[in-house]
Design a protein around this motif. Structure first.
Motif, mmCIF file in Angstrom:
data_model
loop_
_atom_site.group_PDB
_atom_site.id
_atom_site.type_symbol
_atom_site.label_atom_id
_atom_site.label_comp_id
_atom_site.label_asym_id
_atom_site.label_seq_id
_atom_site.Cartn_x
_atom_site.Cartn_y
_atom_site.Cartn_z
ATOM 1 N N ALA A 42 10.263 67.233 -46.305
ATOM 2 C CA ALA A 42 10.762 65.992 -46.891
ATOM 3 C C ALA A 42 12.165 66.190 -47.439
ATOM 4 O O ALA A 42 12.457 67.198 -48.079
ATOM 5 C CB ALA A 42 9.827 65.515 -48.005
ATOM 6 N N VAL A 43 13.023 65.224 -47.181
ATOM 7 C CA VAL A 43 14.376 65.175 -47.734
ATOM 8 C C VAL A 43 14.431 63.966 -48.668
ATOM 9 O O VAL A 43 13.977 62.878 -48.309
ATOM 10 C CB VAL A 43 15.432 65.049 -46.619
ATOM 11 C CG1 VAL A 43 16.830 64.928 -47.212
ATOM 12 C CG2 VAL A 43 15.355 66.234 -45.667
ATOM 13 N N SER A 44 14.962 64.157 -49.872
ATOM 14 C CA SER A 44 14.978 63.057 -50.828
ATOM 15 C C SER A 44 16.301 63.014 -51.573
ATOM 16 O O SER A 44 16.994 64.025 -51.712
ATOM 17 C CB SER A 44 13.829 63.183 -51.834
ATOM 18 O OG SER A 44 14.023 64.292 -52.691
ATOM 19 N N VAL A 45 16.635 61.823 -52.040
ATOM 20 C CA VAL A 45 17.779 61.634 -52.936
ATOM 21 C C VAL A 45 17.254 60.874 -54.148
ATOM 22 O O VAL A 45 16.491 59.912 -54.010
ATOM 23 C CB VAL A 45 18.936 60.892 -52.234
ATOM 24 C CG1 VAL A 45 18.520 59.505 -51.764
ATOM 25 C CG2 VAL A 45 20.143 60.799 -53.151
ATOM 26 N N GLN A 46 17.635 61.349 -55.332
ATOM 27 C CA GLN A 46 17.109 60.789 -56.574
ATOM 28 C C GLN A 46 18.239 60.358 -57.495
ATOM 29 O O GLN A 46 19.297 60.997 -57.541
ATOM 30 C CB GLN A 46 16.258 61.820 -57.319
ATOM 31 C CG GLN A 46 15.056 62.324 -56.568
ATOM 32 C CD GLN A 46 14.308 63.398 -57.354
ATOM 33 O OE1 GLN A 46 14.645 63.696 -58.502
ATOM 34 N NE2 GLN A 46 13.291 63.970 -56.744
ATOM 35 N N LEU A 47 17.976 59.281 -58.208
ATOM 36 C CA LEU A 47 18.782 58.884 -59.364
ATOM 37 C C LEU A 47 17.868 59.098 -60.568
ATOM 38 O O LEU A 47 17.073 58.224 -60.913
ATOM 39 C CB LEU A 47 19.225 57.429 -59.247
ATOM 40 C CG LEU A 47 20.116 57.110 -58.037
ATOM 41 C CD1 LEU A 47 20.327 55.602 -57.905
ATOM 42 C CD2 LEU A 47 21.450 57.824 -58.138
ATOM 43 N N PRO A 48 17.904 60.285 -61.200
ATOM 44 C CA PRO A 48 16.894 60.646 -62.201
ATOM 45 C C PRO A 48 16.870 59.744 -63.431
ATOM 46 O O PRO A 48 15.827 59.568 -64.036
ATOM 47 C CB PRO A 48 17.277 62.087 -62.588
ATOM 48 C CG PRO A 48 18.115 62.585 -61.460
ATOM 49 C CD PRO A 48 18.848 61.388 -60.947
ATOM 50 N N ASP A 49 18.014 59.209 -63.822
ATOM 51 C CA ASP A 49 18.086 58.388 -65.034
ATOM 52 C C ASP A 49 19.013 57.209 -64.770
ATOM 53 O O ASP A 49 20.029 57.026 -65.440
ATOM 54 C CB ASP A 49 18.601 59.240 -66.202
ATOM 55 C CG ASP A 49 18.192 58.675 -67.554
ATOM 56 O OD1 ASP A 49 17.617 57.574 -67.575
ATOM 57 O OD2 ASP A 49 18.465 59.323 -68.573
ATOM 58 N N CYS A 50 18.644 56.420 -63.790
ATOM 59 C CA CYS A 50 19.498 55.325 -63.335
ATOM 60 C C CYS A 50 19.669 54.275 -64.440
ATOM 61 O O CYS A 50 18.677 53.816 -65.024
ATOM 62 C CB CYS A 50 18.880 54.677 -62.097
ATOM 63 S SG CYS A 50 19.921 53.419 -61.336
ATOM 64 N N PRO A 51 20.903 53.895 -64.764
ATOM 65 C CA PRO A 51 21.123 52.892 -65.826
ATOM 66 C C PRO A 51 20.592 51.527 -65.409
ATOM 67 O O PRO A 51 20.613 51.157 -64.229
ATOM 68 C CB PRO A 51 22.644 52.882 -65.985
ATOM 69 C CG PRO A 51 23.177 53.396 -64.686
ATOM 70 C CD PRO A 51 22.165 54.379 -64.179
ATOM 71 N N GLU A 52 20.095 50.792 -66.390
ATOM 72 C CA GLU A 52 19.548 49.459 -66.114
ATOM 73 C C GLU A 52 20.650 48.486 -65.710
ATOM 74 O O GLU A 52 20.437 47.585 -64.902
ATOM 75 C CB GLU A 52 18.812 48.942 -67.349
ATOM 76 C CG GLU A 52 17.600 49.774 -67.750
ATOM 77 C CD GLU A 52 16.444 49.647 -66.780
ATOM 78 O OE1 GLU A 52 16.474 48.741 -65.933
ATOM 79 O OE2 GLU A 52 15.520 50.471 -66.867
ATOM 80 N N VAL A 53 21.843 48.672 -66.283
ATOM 81 C CA VAL A 53 22.985 47.816 -65.973
ATOM 82 C C VAL A 53 24.013 48.661 -65.226
ATOM 83 O O VAL A 53 24.298 49.791 -65.618
ATOM 84 C CB VAL A 53 23.607 47.227 -67.248
ATOM 85 C CG1 VAL A 53 24.816 46.364 -66.908
ATOM 86 C CG2 VAL A 53 22.570 46.418 -68.019
#
Length: 340
Positions: A42-53
């Protein structure tokens, strides 16, 4: 091959559950993940703490590096040739880099160590930007070949690039095990090229990461290192993000009239503990990067003729177990264990 292990219970806790180091979290991070499978991996890309705005875009007309708000991590167990640049396997923190000619690129920093890697991208402008930052990865299959597609959207900005994944292969000679790859065709070899992992049946550290270090005008060397660096670095970054959330919460409490002093003291203690734990992890990373914590092997014998495709194999030779690396510059033999 002898290795010294340094660590303690705090490190085990950090690697198993880094979030537990800050106690019960008061706010759940807004984690966005895009995953695609290539065969069994599996290859993945993450935004671990993506801002709400969506934050405002940085000035992309000036040279420099801009961090993606909340972090952006690309994880792959395979090397991938992104726009002609080979990215090693592992976890990589992605940022946006603007070059001297206002050329926008992705900058990848491997948590496993090594120099940063610049990945060319196609830049475009969106008519209707998404309501949040988005990072996605997909796979395009044509006949028997597969190609990866990576896309980052931040406001009206879209950055995309295509990647050719390597194939995982394994080999065993006696009790030695090599996990490496069938690398894609390369026009050049990076100065810090991860070849895979080697299992040593008799060493103090049974599993090592093998990295080919190339310097212009010099014979390449093989660096054998502790693969736990990546896990420790990932735990440190997780603590850093949780620490930022705790500091943000404390600032809100300090700005509120009539806030509970005991609650503020609790957050202050949590922040101090997290800062100490992060420092411990960073010290461990520094220890793993020191010269004495790795083993450097130089080639034995004369270099042979090279070939266009990078190839890594294990062989039992008269002198012992040998790792053979064939690349553009030549064929090199590294003696892993002499015959007893």
């Amino acid at each position: 091959m002898k290795w010294a292990y340094r660590g303690g219970a705090w490190l085990l806790i950090a690697l198993v559950a880094p979030g537990a180091l800050l106690g019960q979290p008061q706010a759940t991070p807004n984690r966005l993940t895009s995953t695609v499978r290539i065969g069994t991996v599996a290859v993945s890309v993450q935004l671990p703490d993506c801002p709400e705005v969506v934050p405002a875009l940085p000035d992309l007309t000036r040279p420099g590096v801009s961090e993606i708000p909340g972090g952006c991590r690309l994880e792959t167990p395979l090397p991938i040739l992104w726009s002609g640049v080979l990215l090693p396997p592992g976890k990589h923190q992605l940022s946006i880099q603007v070059g001297p000619s206002s050329q926008v690129q992705l900058l990848a920093r491997s948590l496993g160590g090594g120099p940063e890697i610049v990945i060319p991208v196609v830049r475009s402008v969106l008519d209707r930007p998404a309501s949040t930052i988005v990072a996605t990865v997909a796979v395009i299959t044509r006949q028997e070949s597969s190609q990866l597609f990576l896309r980052l959207e931040w406001g009206v900005l879209a950055l995309t690039c295509n990647g050719v994944p390597a194939k995982a292969i394994s080999q065993q000679v006696n009790d030695w095990k090599l996990q490496t790859f069938q690398f894609p065709q390369l026009s050049s070899i990076s100065a810090h090229c991860v070849l895979g992992t080697i299992e040593d049946p008799v060493g103090d550290l049974p599993l090592v990461r093998a990295v080919l270090i190339s310097t212009p005008g010099a014979v390449p060397v093989l660096r054998l290192e502790d693969p736990s660096r990546e896990r420790i670095a990932a735990a440190s970054e997780e603590i850093t993000r949780a620490l930022y959330r705790s500091q943000k919460k404390l600032r809100r409490l300090e700005g509120e009239v009539g806030s509970d002093p005991q609650e503020k003291a609790q957050w202050q203690r949590r922040i101090r503990t997290a800062q100490q734990q992060r420092e411990n992890l960073e010290n461990k990373i520094q220890q793993l990067d020191e010269v004495g914590a790795v083993k450097i092997l130089t080639p034995t014998g004369a270099a042979g003729s090279g070939q266009a495709r990078l190839q890594v194999t294990l062989e039992q030779q008269q002198g012992g177990v040998v790792l053979i690396v064939r690349n553009l510059s030549g064929e090199y033999h590294f003696l892993l264990a002499p015959n007893p």
